[in-house]
Design an enzyme around this catalytic site. Structure first.
Site, PDB file in Angstrom:
ATOM      1  N   ARG A  36       7.926  45.510  -3.211  1.00 24.97           N
ATOM      2  CA  ARG A  36       7.013  45.187  -4.292  1.00 24.97           C
ATOM      3  C   ARG A  36       6.771  43.455  -4.109  1.00 24.97           C
ATOM      4  O   ARG A  36       6.833  42.729  -5.170  1.00 24.97           O
ATOM      5  CB  ARG A  36       7.728  45.207  -5.682  1.00 24.97           C
ATOM      6  CG  ARG A  36       7.351  46.743  -6.138  1.00 24.97           C
ATOM      7  CD  ARG A  36       5.992  46.921  -6.615  1.00 24.97           C
ATOM      8  NE  ARG A  36       5.947  48.372  -6.792  1.00 24.97           N
ATOM      9  CZ  ARG A  36       5.937  48.997  -8.010  1.00 24.97           C
ATOM     10  NH1 ARG A  36       6.034  48.127  -9.031  1.00 24.97           N
ATOM     11  NH2 ARG A  36       5.944  50.291  -8.086  1.00 24.97           N
ATOM     12  N   ARG A  40       2.737  41.316  -9.758  1.00 22.88           N
ATOM     13  CA  ARG A  40       2.504  40.608 -11.009  1.00 22.88           C
ATOM     14  C   ARG A  40       3.245  39.408 -11.043  1.00 22.88           C
ATOM     15  O   ARG A  40       2.833  38.462 -11.882  1.00 22.88           O
ATOM     16  CB  ARG A  40       2.535  41.465 -12.126  1.00 22.88           C
ATOM     17  CG  ARG A  40       1.592  42.311 -12.230  1.00 22.88           C
ATOM     18  CD  ARG A  40       1.689  43.421 -13.045  1.00 22.88           C
ATOM     19  NE  ARG A  40       2.715  44.276 -12.753  1.00 22.88           N
ATOM     20  CZ  ARG A  40       3.370  45.495 -13.546  1.00 22.88           C
ATOM     21  NH1 ARG A  40       2.937  45.642 -14.648  1.00 22.88           N
ATOM     22  NH2 ARG A  40       4.061  46.228 -12.849  1.00 22.88           N
ATOM     23  N   ARG A  49      -6.042  40.462 -10.266  1.00 24.45           N
ATOM     24  CA  ARG A  49      -5.908  41.945 -11.117  1.00 24.45           C
ATOM     25  C   ARG A  49      -6.722  41.472 -12.549  1.00 24.45           C
ATOM     26  O   ARG A  49      -7.114  42.412 -13.211  1.00 24.45           O
ATOM     27  CB  ARG A  49      -4.373  42.099 -11.612  1.00 24.45           C
ATOM     28  CG  ARG A  49      -3.741  42.964 -10.400  1.00 24.45           C
ATOM     29  CD  ARG A  49      -4.143  44.445 -10.303  1.00 24.45           C
ATOM     30  NE  ARG A  49      -3.582  45.238 -11.474  1.00 24.45           N
ATOM     31  CZ  ARG A  49      -4.194  45.611 -12.600  1.00 24.45           C
ATOM     32  NH1 ARG A  49      -5.345  45.115 -12.972  1.00 24.45           N
ATOM     33  NH2 ARG A  49      -3.402  46.069 -13.544  1.00 24.45           N
ATOM     34  N   ASP A  85      -0.169  52.263  -3.187  1.00 25.22           N
ATOM     35  CA  ASP A  85       0.779  52.924  -4.188  1.00 25.22           C
ATOM     36  C   ASP A  85       1.217  54.433  -3.482  1.00 25.22           C
ATOM     37  O   ASP A  85       0.447  55.308  -2.945  1.00 25.22           O
ATOM     38  CB  ASP A  85       0.237  53.285  -5.644  1.00 25.22           C
ATOM     39  CG  ASP A  85       1.381  53.266  -6.544  1.00 25.22           C
ATOM     40  OD1 ASP A  85       1.772  52.459  -6.948  1.00 25.22           O
ATOM     41  OD2 ASP A  85       1.751  54.530  -6.537  1.00 25.22           O
ATOM     42  N   TYR A 159       6.182  63.364 -10.532  1.00 27.32           N
ATOM     43  CA  TYR A 159       4.988  62.533 -10.984  1.00 27.32           C
ATOM     44  C   TYR A 159       3.908  63.775 -11.296  1.00 27.32           C
ATOM     45  O   TYR A 159       3.439  64.010 -12.354  1.00 27.32           O
ATOM     46  CB  TYR A 159       4.277  61.413 -10.184  1.00 27.32           C
ATOM     47  CG  TYR A 159       5.384  60.240 -10.245  1.00 27.32           C
ATOM     48  CD1 TYR A 159       5.392  59.453 -11.494  1.00 27.32           C
ATOM     49  CD2 TYR A 159       6.039  59.933  -9.344  1.00 27.32           C
ATOM     50  CE1 TYR A 159       6.131  58.425 -11.691  1.00 27.32           C
ATOM     51  CE2 TYR A 159       7.024  58.692  -9.534  1.00 27.32           C
ATOM     52  CZ  TYR A 159       7.056  58.118 -10.790  1.00 27.32           C
ATOM     53  OH  TYR A 159       7.579  56.936 -10.873  1.00 27.32           O
TER      54      TYR A 159
END
Ligand code: CP3
Length: 351
Positions: A36, A40, A49, A85, A159
């Site tokens: 990562r 953010r 974003r 992703d 998921y």
């Protein structure tokens, strides 16, 4: 396959350093990158974003390549992971995957008769990821390793099965007892989806592949072997014989270390709960190791980060090869200065 340089004789570029560490060739210091590393915690990522939703960002090759390069420009890691992703390949398959910002699945797979919904074009949804890899390879000119990735079958299945994940993937674990044949079919399909995504990324020029099995640690060894582990083996079997090095990450899975090391991956990525030196003893020279600073430690003062990096590098010498990384992804609240200190210390530069 190994770059024909010795660590002492000539300077090794960042890409060679990464490949050599993965394959266990001698090196003066480990390569470094962070899971990562784009995200953010970086103001320049947040700025993009604000204008662009996450899925649109993954679907725009030029922007995805740009975002992948943001941490490299600031910190100069030895590898750049493509911005995408693990759930992107599932987006074209009738599950209704959304990010808010965590993944939510509108139409989860509930019964065996739902499996046909897992048909659709993986190639189409991940085409921008592959194009981003081509752009990265061009921009980095073979000097820095480009990492492609996919989710492991077990984690993808977790998921696909639950609209929002329960603690310890309870529904998927229950399925392994209640309907093992259904679970096998689901995992086999997920292995094919992940393999298709990886083969396309390899063809686009990925130098290294990472497989994320975020939820494998919820399994006992016995369950792992008959489900997640079996499916990982199948995924690895579906990759070409001549392939880039494969790194396998499993979160919170110290009890599975020997199993993970025996699947045919080149590197096992450890989370921060495991002692690196002890892990090296346990896996011997079967695989290299990646990791494993606690991501929370990036909040520490610079000297403390330097001390911990030096300690990890020392412990990593016991492994066949070592790729310095965190034990999981960089958190959104991480101070930029912590990441800078980590990379600087790893590369032997002072602050
Ligand atoms: O820099 C990189 O590491 C490359 C990009 C990357 C992302 N996700 C971008 C992302 C990678 C390698 C992943 C892997 C991933 N995605 C995993 C495996 C690793 C892990 O964390 O265990 C998993 C389980 C996912 C699924 C996923 N996607 C989750 C759980 C979330 C929400 C997490 C969060 O931080 O909110 C996402 C969204 C996501 N994927 C973000 C990013 C940068 C945040 C989205 C945003 O910008 O709003």
């Amino acid at each position: 396959m190994l770059p024909a340089v010795s660590a002492e004789a000539s300077p090794v570029n960042r890409r060679d350093r990464m490949l050599r560490a993965c394959l266990g060739a001698p090196l003066d210091r480990p390569p470094v990158w962070l899971m990562r590393q784009a995200g953010r915690y970086l103001p320049e990522y947040r700025e993009i974003r604000e204008r662009v939703p996450f899925l649109e960002l993954c679907g725009d090759a030029q922007l995805a390549a740009e975002v992948s390069l943001q941490p490299y420009r600031r910190f100069g890691m030895d590898a750049v992971i493509v911005f995408s992703d693990i759930l992107l390949p599932l987006c074209g398959l009738g599950l209704g995957v959304e990010f808010r910002p965590g993944p939510v699945v509108a139409n989860p797979i509930e019964r065996e008769s739902d499996l046909p919904r897992l048909e659709g074009s993986v190639a189409e949804v991940i085409a921008p990821t592959c194009e981003a890899i081509r752009r990265l390879a061009r921009a980095l000119e073979g000097e820095v390793a480009v990492i492609g990735f996919a989710g492991a079958p077990w984690t993808l299945a977790a998921y696909a099965l639950e609209s929002q994940l329960s603690r310890d993937v309870a529904a998927l674990r229950a399925l392994s007892y209640r309907a093992p044949a259904f679970l096998d079919r689901l995992l086999d399909r997920m292995a094919e989806i992940a393999a298709e995504a990886l083969v396309l990324q390899i063809e686009a020029g990925a130098d290294v592949i990472q497989i994320f099995d975020t939820w494998a640690g919820a399994l006992s060894r016995e369950r792992f072997r008959c489900s997640a582990g079996r499916a990982l083996r199948r995924l690895l079997d579906l990759l070409p014989r001549e392939r880039p090095p494969v790194i396998l990450f499993a979160r919170d899975a110290p009890h599975l270390l020997e199993d993970l090391a025996g699947l045919g991956a080149d590197v096992v990525s450890l989370d921060w709960r495991v002692d690196l030196e002890e892990a090296a003893r346990r896996v011997g020279d079967r695989v290299s190791l990646q990791g494993n600073l606690d991501p929370a430690a990036l909040a520490a003062p610079t000297e403390e980060i330097e001390r911990r990096v030096a300690e990890l590098i020392e412990q990593g010498r016991k492994a066949r090869g070592h790729v310095l990384n965190l034990g999981h992804g960089v958190a959104p609240t991480t101070p930029v200065e912590g990441v800078a200190a980590f990379v600087r210390a790893a590369q032997g530069r002072r602050g």
